[in-house]
Enzyme design. Structure first.
Site, short mmCIF file in Angstrom:
data_model
loop_
_atom_site.label_atom_id
_atom_site.label_comp_id
_atom_site.label_asym_id
_atom_site.label_seq_id
_atom_site.Cartn_x
_atom_site.Cartn_y
_atom_site.Cartn_z
N GLY A 145 0.96 -1.11 -0.23
CA GLY A 145 0.01 -0.08 0.02
C GLY A 145 0.93 1.14 -0.05
N LEU A 146 1.05 1.94 -1.08
CA LEU A 146 1.81 3.19 -1.30
C LEU A 146 0.60 4.11 -1.84
N THR A 147 -0.03 4.09 -3.01
CA THR A 147 -0.75 4.72 -3.57
C THR A 147 -1.99 5.30 -2.67
N GLU A 148 -2.56 6.58 -2.72
CA GLU A 148 -3.38 6.92 -1.96
C GLU A 148 -4.54 7.70 -2.89
N CYS B 4 11.74 -0.75 -3.12
CA CYS B 4 11.08 -1.91 -3.55
C CYS B 4 10.75 -1.67 -5.22
N GLY C 33 -10.76 -8.57 -37.59
CA GLY C 33 -11.95 -8.68 -36.43
C GLY C 33 -11.62 -9.81 -35.51
N GLU D 63 3.35 1.37 -10.97
CA GLU D 63 4.78 1.53 -10.85
C GLU D 63 5.49 2.71 -11.42
N GLY D 64 5.03 3.80 -11.58
CA GLY D 64 5.36 5.01 -12.29
C GLY D 64 5.02 5.10 -13.66
N PHE E 276 10.28 17.76 -10.96
CA PHE E 276 9.23 17.46 -9.76
C PHE E 276 9.24 18.53 -8.60
P1 TGC Z 1 12.77 12.30 -4.29
O1 TGC Z 1 12.95 13.57 -3.41
O2 TGC Z 1 13.34 12.45 -5.78
O3 TGC Z 1 13.34 11.17 -3.48
C1 TGC Z 1 12.92 10.72 -2.18
C2 TGC Z 1 13.97 10.01 -1.57
O4 TGC Z 1 13.70 8.56 -2.42
C3 TGC Z 1 15.22 8.56 -2.90
N1 TGC Z 1 14.75 7.88 -4.31
C4 TGC Z 1 14.96 6.47 -4.42
N2 TGC Z 1 15.27 5.54 -3.68
C5 TGC Z 1 15.48 4.32 -4.09
N3 TGC Z 1 14.78 4.00 -5.11
C6 TGC Z 1 14.25 4.87 -6.27
N4 TGC Z 1 13.72 4.58 -7.30
C7 TGC Z 1 14.28 6.12 -5.80
N5 TGC Z 1 13.91 7.55 -6.35
C8 TGC Z 1 14.22 8.36 -5.32
C9 TGC Z 1 15.67 9.70 -3.06
O5 TGC Z 1 17.13 9.48 -3.32
C10 TGC Z 1 15.36 10.48 -1.82
O6 TGC Z 1 16.15 9.86 -0.66
P2 TGC Z 1 16.60 10.78 0.39
O7 TGC Z 1 17.59 9.98 1.27
O8 TGC Z 1 17.27 11.92 -0.22
O9 TGC Z 1 15.30 11.14 1.26
O10 TGC Z 1 11.04 12.03 -4.36
P3 TGC Z 1 9.92 12.85 -4.87
O11 TGC Z 1 8.87 13.26 -3.85
O12 TGC Z 1 10.36 14.23 -5.69
O13 TGC Z 1 9.27 11.99 -6.09
C11 TGC Z 1 10.29 11.61 -7.11
C12 TGC Z 1 9.35 10.30 -7.88
C13 TGC Z 1 8.14 11.30 -8.53
C14 TGC Z 1 10.29 10.06 -9.09
C15 TGC Z 1 8.67 9.24 -7.31
O14 TGC Z 1 7.95 9.69 -6.31
C16 TGC Z 1 8.05 8.22 -8.01
O15 TGC Z 1 8.59 7.21 -8.70
N6 TGC Z 1 6.64 8.43 -8.38
C17 TGC Z 1 5.92 7.24 -8.98
C18 TGC Z 1 4.96 6.58 -7.96
C19 TGC Z 1 5.10 5.08 -8.22
O16 TGC Z 1 5.82 4.56 -8.98
N7 TGC Z 1 4.09 4.40 -7.47
C20 TGC Z 1 4.10 3.14 -7.60
C21 TGC Z 1 3.20 2.35 -6.72
S1 TGC Z 1 3.16 0.76 -6.58
C22 TGC Z 1 2.57 0.21 -7.89
O17 TGC Z 1 2.18 0.72 -8.75
C23 TGC Z 1 2.39 -1.58 -7.75
S2 TGC Z 1 1.75 -2.09 -9.12
C24 TGC Z 1 2.37 -3.60 -9.05
C25 TGC Z 1 1.82 -4.77 -9.89
O18 TGC Z 1 0.51 -4.83 -9.73
O19 TGC Z 1 2.49 -5.25 -10.48
P1 FAD Z 2 -1.92 10.66 -11.26
O1 FAD Z 2 -0.41 10.47 -10.13
O2 FAD Z 2 -3.06 11.45 -10.48
O3 FAD Z 2 -1.39 10.85 -12.64
C1 FAD Z 2 -2.40 11.30 -13.63
C2 FAD Z 2 -1.52 11.91 -14.82
O4 FAD Z 2 -0.82 13.16 -14.41
C3 FAD Z 2 -0.57 10.60 -15.47
O5 FAD Z 2 -0.54 10.91 -16.84
C4 FAD Z 2 0.74 11.14 -14.80
O6 FAD Z 2 1.92 10.91 -15.60
C5 FAD Z 2 0.60 12.74 -14.79
N1 FAD Z 2 1.44 13.49 -13.82
C6 FAD Z 2 1.53 13.20 -12.70
N2 FAD Z 2 2.23 14.12 -12.05
C7 FAD Z 2 3.11 14.91 -13.14
C8 FAD Z 2 4.49 15.66 -13.36
N3 FAD Z 2 5.02 16.03 -12.24
N4 FAD Z 2 4.68 15.91 -14.43
C9 FAD Z 2 4.02 15.28 -15.64
N5 FAD Z 2 2.71 14.70 -15.71
C10 FAD Z 2 2.52 14.20 -14.27
N6 FAD Z 2 -0.22 1.42 -6.31
C11 FAD Z 2 0.18 0.75 -5.15
O7 FAD Z 2 0.67 1.36 -4.24
N7 FAD Z 2 0.25 -0.63 -4.79
C12 FAD Z 2 -0.39 -1.49 -5.85
O8 FAD Z 2 -0.53 -2.75 -5.72
C13 FAD Z 2 -1.01 -0.90 -7.26
N8 FAD Z 2 -1.43 -1.75 -7.92
C14 FAD Z 2 -2.19 -1.07 -9.03
C15 FAD Z 2 -2.88 -1.83 -9.72
C16 FAD Z 2 -3.74 -1.34 -11.12
C17 FAD Z 2 -4.47 -2.21 -11.86
C18 FAD Z 2 -3.46 0.11 -11.23
C19 FAD Z 2 -4.36 0.77 -12.44
C20 FAD Z 2 -2.85 0.91 -10.42
C21 FAD Z 2 -2.16 0.36 -9.35
N9 FAD Z 2 -1.33 1.13 -8.19
C22 FAD Z 2 -0.86 0.58 -7.23
C23 FAD Z 2 -1.42 2.65 -8.37
C24 FAD Z 2 -0.44 3.21 -9.59
O9 FAD Z 2 1.01 2.93 -9.02
C25 FAD Z 2 -0.77 4.63 -9.70
O10 FAD Z 2 -2.09 4.54 -10.57
C26 FAD Z 2 0.17 5.21 -10.43
O11 FAD Z 2 1.32 5.60 -9.68
C27 FAD Z 2 -0.27 6.54 -10.98
O12 FAD Z 2 -0.93 7.37 -9.94
P2 FAD Z 2 -2.36 7.79 -10.22
O13 FAD Z 2 -3.25 6.93 -10.61
O14 FAD Z 2 -2.93 8.60 -8.98
O15 FAD Z 2 -2.18 8.99 -11.33
#
Ligand code: TGC
Ligand code: FAD
Length: 392
Positions: free
Chosen positions: A137-140, A246, A348, A371-372, A391
């Site tokens: 649980g990361l996304t809100e 992770c 089709g 995952e981003g 960002f």
């Molecule tokens: P920022 O200030 O850049 O970084 C905060 C701290 O984190 C460190 N860091 C990392 N560490 C490890 N791995 C990485 N990839 C890292 N990226 C950054 C960084 O060095 C810093 O450390 P410290 O010690 O200086 O505090 O953070 P920010 O708030 O500006 O955000 C950066 C951004 C946008 C790249 C990041 O938040 C991001 O990656 N956003 C995308 C969110 C995302 O990927 N969510 C995924 C949710 S889980 C999911 O989707 C599961 S689906 C799974 C499935 O079903 O298969």
């Molecule tokens: P938003 O962050 O609201 O983004 C909306 C749009 O704005 C996107 O196109 C994005 O690229 C764009 N955007 C946002 N910020 C910027 C910026 N700075 N500059 C330019 N464009 C920007 N999360 C978990 O924690 N655990 C899970 O197990 C998990 N499983 C998932 C399973 C499914 C099927 C799906 C669909 C999602 C899952 N997620 C999970 C959540 C997923 O990681 C998020 O949906 C994703 O990170 C995007 O967040 P959001 O949906 O809130 O979109």
């Protein structure tokens, strides 16, 4: 659904780069997908249900913790073997790969890396065997791409923590036994907590009406004054870097997994192009169709090389987060484009559940977002090459 006749493309003889163990692990996963996933997956996707009967098979092929040491029940394999397992599973279905990714990289990984020995012994063997399923649980609702803004929080109540908040879009949530949850303490510092099903105030409602990843269960994690024992806090890393670490592991697996989905679409379209006659010829004889197939195999080959090299760097500890982002973004985009072209090549029939392509295409619409997102990974590469942070 048609019988699974999949033959894996290997245009640049990449098998020569693999060890015997890699090939054994890959072939076992491939056989299992053909036998236990392909025959049932379309039906489960159509009815939007996770096929729970495959959990044991996932455990048996080492998909739960491929690189987690054997002493904790993991398979003790290297990063390329992990990637190959994800590739084969996603060749079957991205939703099944999601279940494996979450279990391995988002639940077992943080417990292994950030947990203490008691936590490792308590959770990892049960997760590796598939007895327990985890979620992450990361996304809100209001914090997706910007997880650092999260509002889920916990207070120190002396003998326990009190957890409040909600997570959204969580894979495996509806039936998970445990959830690794990221929440802020009273100082605003992010920590990971293991929340167990049965804790009072913890609920996991399912998210319905998805057109994508229909064979994967998605839901919310809701915490309403949940009393979490203090021993459930992961003690060895805090801050946003902990959950992002992770994600590095899971994004690496997705970079490989997407190749599997692309290979399945290409292989299906190639076979169809030789069998389907129009204007008295196989459609594969028309230049426009050959262009699509030639570009597909070119892009798959480039993605395979990217993933393999990343695997080597991940194994020797030199892969950067930005390099992982590039591979996740490129390979998922590549797979999505191939799925769209392959779907058109089947005319089709491309929209029918007789073939896997439309299901892959719809699944990849989630994979390109979770995952981003595609754009977030582009900005990570942009930051890496310019040193300028979009960002902030
Ligand atoms: P920022 O200030 O850049 O970084 C905060 C701290 O984190 C460190 N860091 C990392 N560490 C490890 N791995 C990485 N990839 C890292 N990226 C950054 C960084 O060095 C810093 O450390 P410290 O010690 O200086 O505090 O953070 P920010 O708030 O500006 O955000 C950066 C951004 C946008 C790249 C990041 O938040 C991001 O990656 N956003 C995308 C969110 C995302 O990927 N969510 C995924 C949710 S889980 C999911 O989707 C599961 S689906 C799974 C499935 O079903 O298969
Ligand atoms: P938003 O962050 O609201 O983004 C909306 C749009 O704005 C996107 O196109 C994005 O690229 C764009 N955007 C946002 N910020 C910027 C910026 N700075 N500059 C330019 N464009 C920007 N999360 C978990 O924690 N655990 C899970 O197990 C998990 N499983 C998932 C399973 C499914 C099927 C799906 C669909 C999602 C899952 N997620 C999970 C959540 C997923 O990681 C998020 O949906 C994703 O990170 C995007 O967040 P959001 O949906 O809130 O979109």
């Amino acid at each position: 659904m048609k019988p699974d006749l999949f033959e894996a493309p290997d245009y640049y003889n990449l098998d020569e780069l693999l060890t015997e163990e890699h090939k054994l692990v890959r072939d076992a996963a491939r056989e299992w997908v053909k036998r236990d996933v392909s025959p049932i997956i379309e039906e489960y996707a159509q009815k939007a249900e996770f096929p729970k009967q495959i959990v044991q098979g996932l455990a048996d092929i080492g998909a739960f913790g491929p690189y987690i040491p054997e002493e904790y029940g993991g398979a003790g394999l290297d990063q390329i073997a992990y990637g190959l397992i994800m590739q084969e599973i996603e060749r079957g279905d991205s939703g099944v790969r999601s279940t494996a990714s979450v279990q391995s990289s988002l639940v077992m990984y943080p417990i292994w890396k950030y947990g203490n020995e008691v936590q490792r012994q308590k959770y990892l063997p049960k997760l590796a065997s598939g007895e327990w399923i985890g979620s992450f649980g990361l996304t809100e609702p209001d914090h997706g791409s910007n997880p650092g803004g999260m509002v889920t929080n916990f207070k120190d109540m002396g003998d326990h923590y009190l957890l409040n908040g909600a997570k959204m879009w969580i894979s495996n949530a509806p039936f998970c036994n445990i959830a690794v949850v990221w929440a802020k303490n009273e100082e605003g510092r992010i920590h990971g907590l293991v929340v167990e099903r049965g804790m009072v105030g913890f609920t996991t409602p399912e998210t319905h009406n998805k057109w994508s990843l229909r064979a994967s269960a998605t839901g919310e994690l809701i915490f309403d004054n949940v009393k979490v024992p203090k021993e459930n806090l992961l003690p060895n890393k805090s801050g946003l870097g902990a959950p992002l670490g992770c994600l590095d592991s899971a994004r690496f697996g997705i970079a490989w997994g997407a190749i599997g989905a692309a290979m399945d679409c290409y292989d299906t379209a190639l076979r169809y192009s030789k069998e389907r006659l129009q204007f008295g010829k196989p459609i594969g004889q028309f230049q426009l169709q050959q262009k699509k197939l030639a570009e597909m195999i070119t892009e798959i080959t480039k993605a395979q090389l990217l993933a393999w090299r990343l695997g080597v760097m991940r194994e020797n500890g030199t892969a950067t987060s930005a390099q992982i982002s590039m591979a996740k973004r490129n390979n998922v985009d590549m797979a999505l484009k191939i799925a769209r072209d392959a779907r058109q090549m089947l005319g089709g029939m491309g929209i029918s559940g007789e073939y896997s392509i439309m299901r892959h295409m719809m699944n990849l619409e989630s994979v390109v977002t979770y995952e981003g997102t595609h754009d977030i990974h582009l900005l990570i590469t942009g930051l890496d090459v310019t040193g300028l942070n979009a960002f902030k």
